[in-house]
Write a protein that holds these residues in place. Structure first.
Motif, PDB file in Angstrom:
ATOM      1  N   ALA A  73       9.218  -1.767   0.677  1.00 17.13           N
ATOM      2  CA  ALA A  73       8.475  -2.566   1.649  1.00 17.13           C
ATOM      3  C   ALA A  73       7.531  -3.526   0.927  1.00 17.13           C
ATOM      4  N   MET A  74       7.285  -4.674   1.521  1.00 21.69           N
ATOM      5  CA  MET A  74       6.308  -5.611   0.963  1.00 21.69           C
ATOM      6  C   MET A  74       4.911  -5.019   0.994  1.00 21.69           C
ATOM      7  N   PHE A  75       4.600  -4.261   2.051  1.00 21.01           N
ATOM      8  CA  PHE A  75       3.277  -3.669   2.233  1.00 21.01           C
ATOM      9  C   PHE A  75       3.424  -2.497   3.183  1.00 21.01           C
ATOM     10  N   ASN A 112      -2.530  -7.856   2.796  1.00 20.16           N
ATOM     11  CA  ASN A 112      -3.585  -8.029   1.792  1.00 20.16           C
ATOM     12  C   ASN A 112      -4.165  -6.704   1.317  1.00 20.16           C
ATOM     13  N   GLU A 113      -3.464  -5.604   1.575  1.00 23.55           N
ATOM     14  CA  GLU A 113      -3.997  -4.305   1.166  1.00 23.55           C
ATOM     15  C   GLU A 113      -4.094  -4.223  -0.356  1.00 23.55           C
ATOM     16  N   GLN A 162       0.876  -4.680  -5.571  1.00 23.36           N
ATOM     17  CA  GLN A 162       0.039  -5.743  -5.004  1.00 23.36           C
ATOM     18  C   GLN A 162       0.040  -6.980  -5.901  1.00 23.36           C
ATOM     19  N   LYS A 163       0.096  -6.779  -7.220  1.00 23.48           N
ATOM     20  CA  LYS A 163       0.050  -7.915  -8.148  1.00 23.48           C
ATOM     21  C   LYS A 163       1.284  -8.817  -8.017  1.00 23.48           C
ATOM     22  N   ARG A 168       2.656 -13.554  -5.114  1.00 21.90           N
ATOM     23  CA  ARG A 168       3.609 -14.514  -5.670  1.00 21.90           C
ATOM     24  C   ARG A 168       4.897 -14.507  -4.857  1.00 21.90           C
ATOM     25  N   LEU A 169       5.327 -13.332  -4.462  1.00 19.12           N
ATOM     26  CA  LEU A 169       6.551 -13.220  -3.676  1.00 19.12           C
ATOM     27  C   LEU A 169       6.360 -13.839  -2.292  1.00 19.12           C
ATOM     28  N   LEU A 170       5.204 -13.629  -1.692  1.00 18.10           N
ATOM     29  CA  LEU A 170       4.941 -14.212  -0.376  1.00 18.10           C
ATOM     30  C   LEU A 170       4.960 -15.730  -0.436  1.00 18.10           C
TER      31      LEU A 170
END
Length: 312
Positions: A173-175, A180-181, A201-202, A206-208
């Protein structure tokens, strides 16, 4: 344009009776999903990873699933999952002694082995007015040579003329709750599974940016085995169900661990998603061996149902 459809399925994990663990119920669940998909006659099938129970260590499981997909008569496109190539990278051990998180890291050898059966682990294709792009997100943050190649490829996708409908396939999953977690701590028992189920998170920002530049409509992910929808920054994040088993059912009030897959219908009016539950969920209980990510010393092949020669 004629109306048409495609399907997304993930997390089959059928395993093999040659292995140190095997659950025939998972095989039966996948065969149920497989039959339903074939009856739908979709234009193509997207496979979101974890096509094996232990493909990261058993080459023959990858081979068996390749043959199974080939026999369906449905064009298909596969990305790997962590059970196929190893987990996302960690330099530190988590809080659970029954697994060795560092030794579970994805490796170049595992990626190359997967690609021998299913082709490149990053790909993109256009069908009618839909573009689908998939990649091996376990590489993100790994430091492996393949990671630099992946970022270069991702950036190149963002520079292409946009499609009417852009879809991305990832396994993780992206998050978990919030785009912004902060970074989750693998050593914290309260945050371990948040760490385990989402990308770092790092890498997320960039992926978004790449997704936004590519005019992305949907990001479809597996791994969690719990169905949940998010809509953030104009993008649908479709957390998909598994066909093998559900998990993390208490994470979200609206999470659903019902087994099944997604069907997407495309028309001039747009794209719609439908959850298709399995017509039947296997009730077999005659499984053997450990779950999770057992250490090598916990893998007892003497209990395997099939003691014949393996392909490894």
């Amino acid at each position: 344009m004629k109306d048409w459809s495609f399907v997304y399925v993930a997390d089959m994990q059928p395993g093999s009776p040659k292995s140190f663990r095997f659950n025939p119920a998972l095989v039966e669940n996948w065969q149920t999903a497989r039959k339903q998909i074939m009856e739908m006659k979709p234009e193509f099938m997207l496979v979101g990873g974890d096509v094996t129970r232990d493909g990261s260590i058993h080459r023959y499981e990858l081979d068996e699933m390749k043959q199974d997909f080939d026999a369906m008569g449905v064009p298909y496109h596969v990305i790997p999952g962590n059970m196929d190539t190893g987990n996302k990278h960690s330099h530190r051990q988590g809080p659970y002694s029954e697994r060795d998180d560092v030794s579970l890291n994805i490796t170049s050898f595992q990626v190359k082995t997967f690609e021998q059966y299913f082709g490149p682990s990053q790909w993109s294709f256009d069908h009618e007015n839909v573009r689908v792009s998939g990649f091996c997100d376990m590489l993100l943050g790994s430091g492996l040579p393949e990671e630099a190649e992946l970022w270069e490829w991702l950036e190149a996708q963002a520079e292409r003329p946009p499609a009417e409908h852009q879809i991305w396939l990832m396994h993780y999953a992206m998050f978990i709750n919030d785009l912004n977690e902060p970074e989750f701590d693998i050593t914290d028992p309260e945050g371990y599974f948040e760490w385990y189920f989402a990308i770092e998170q790092k890498c997320r920002g960039r992926l978004l940016d790449i997704f936004k530049a590519a005019n992305t409509e949907r990001v479809i992910t597996g791994h969690i085995h719990c169905r949940k929808d998010f809509f953030v920054d104009g993008i649908h994040f479709d957390l998909a169900p598994g066909t093998c088993f559900g998990q993390w059912e208490d994470k979200w009030p609206d999470g659903d661990i019902t087994l099944g897959f997604f069907r997407y219908d495309v028309s001039d009016a747009g794209m719609t998603k439908t959850f298709v539950p399995l017509e039947k969920v296997s009730e077999r209980k005659d499984a053997y061996g450990p779950g999770g990510h057992p250490k090598p010393e916990a893998r007892d092949y003497s209990i395997a149902w099939d003691q014949g020669e393996s392909l490894d």
